[in-house]
Design an enzyme around this catalytic site. Sequence first.
Site, PDB file in Angstrom:
ATOM      1  N   ARG A 121       2.999  -6.319   8.997  1.00 13.25           N
ATOM      2  CA  ARG A 121       2.140  -5.186   9.372  1.00 13.25           C
ATOM      3  C   ARG A 121       2.589  -4.557  10.689  1.00 13.25           C
ATOM      4  NH1 ARG A 121      -3.514  -7.927   7.380  1.00 13.25           N
ATOM      5  NH2 ARG A 121      -3.736  -6.756   5.421  1.00 13.25           N
ATOM      6  N   ASN A 142      -2.231  -0.013   7.049  1.00 15.09           N
ATOM      7  CA  ASN A 142      -1.633  -1.244   7.585  1.00 15.09           C
ATOM      8  C   ASN A 142      -0.681  -1.925   6.599  1.00 15.09           C
ATOM      9  OD1 ASN A 142      -3.473  -2.232   5.781  1.00 15.09           O
ATOM     10  ND2 ASN A 142      -4.638  -3.432   7.260  1.00 15.09           N
ATOM     11  N   LYS A 202       0.823  -1.207   0.000  1.00 18.52           N
ATOM     12  CA  LYS A 202       0.000   0.000   0.000  1.00 18.52           C
ATOM     13  C   LYS A 202       0.868   1.272   0.000  1.00 18.52           C
ATOM     14  CE  LYS A 202      -3.899  -2.260   2.312  1.00 18.52           C
ATOM     15  NZ  LYS A 202      -4.855  -2.220   3.449  1.00 18.52           N
ATOM     16  N   HIS A 235      -1.934  -5.667   1.601  1.00 17.54           N
ATOM     17  CA  HIS A 235      -3.220  -6.337   1.326  1.00 17.54           C
ATOM     18  C   HIS A 235      -2.928  -7.746   0.839  1.00 17.54           C
ATOM     19  CE1 HIS A 235      -7.231  -7.169  -0.329  1.00 17.54           C
ATOM     20  NE2 HIS A 235      -6.589  -7.655  -1.378  1.00 17.54           N
TER      21      HIS A 235
END
Length: 221
Positions: free
Chosen positions: A117, A127, A23, A130
Amino acid sequence: MQEDMNQTSYPRIYVEKTLAVIKPDAIHAAEEIEDVIRKSGFIILQKQKLQLSPGQCCDFYADLYGMPLFPSLTAFMSSGPIIAMTLARDDAIGHWKSIMGPANVTKARETHPGCLRAKYGSSQLKNALHGSASFHAAEKEIKFMFSNSLIEPFPTWEATEEYLSRYINPTLVRGLTELCKQKPLNPRIWLADWLINNDPNQPRIYDGDIVEEKECQEIND
């Protein structure tokens, strides 16, 4: 000897695929994360760096539509570049989940301090990573990120049995029968060569002389 071979069992290994996304908040650590991925036994089949539009994020997270986190999640995921990867190994979905750790970063740091994470995430929203939740989710998500991907479903046991009985066993029986007749010095090499030369899925190629001879016979008839 034959009895021992029949009793020998070998573990079945099914290669599975999952989607992994780095992310925007963890894009700075992409190389470190990819290194962990490879050292964990994954093969990175596909990889691309991209930035999704808010509309594309809404489509990707459509299953979460209506949840309080949805607007913030789509805004965050479209705020910067991401890296999407198709990962493969046995139990890829479950193994990638365990490496990522819990989605809640606070819980991840308490219960799984060594997970990715816990190391790279900063909040429940940001976080870091994915991963696909299931096989069907992986199929859909990989298609979303890599539109040219082909994911074949696992065949059923009945379909496997039918394929073996129709295409594999008859050819193998012919080869073993011929092997018993020929009694070569190196039976394994002989059988391997025989199977290559008698593969029913390969076209048979005939010399030009043979074709001409057949044509001549047809003309004479």
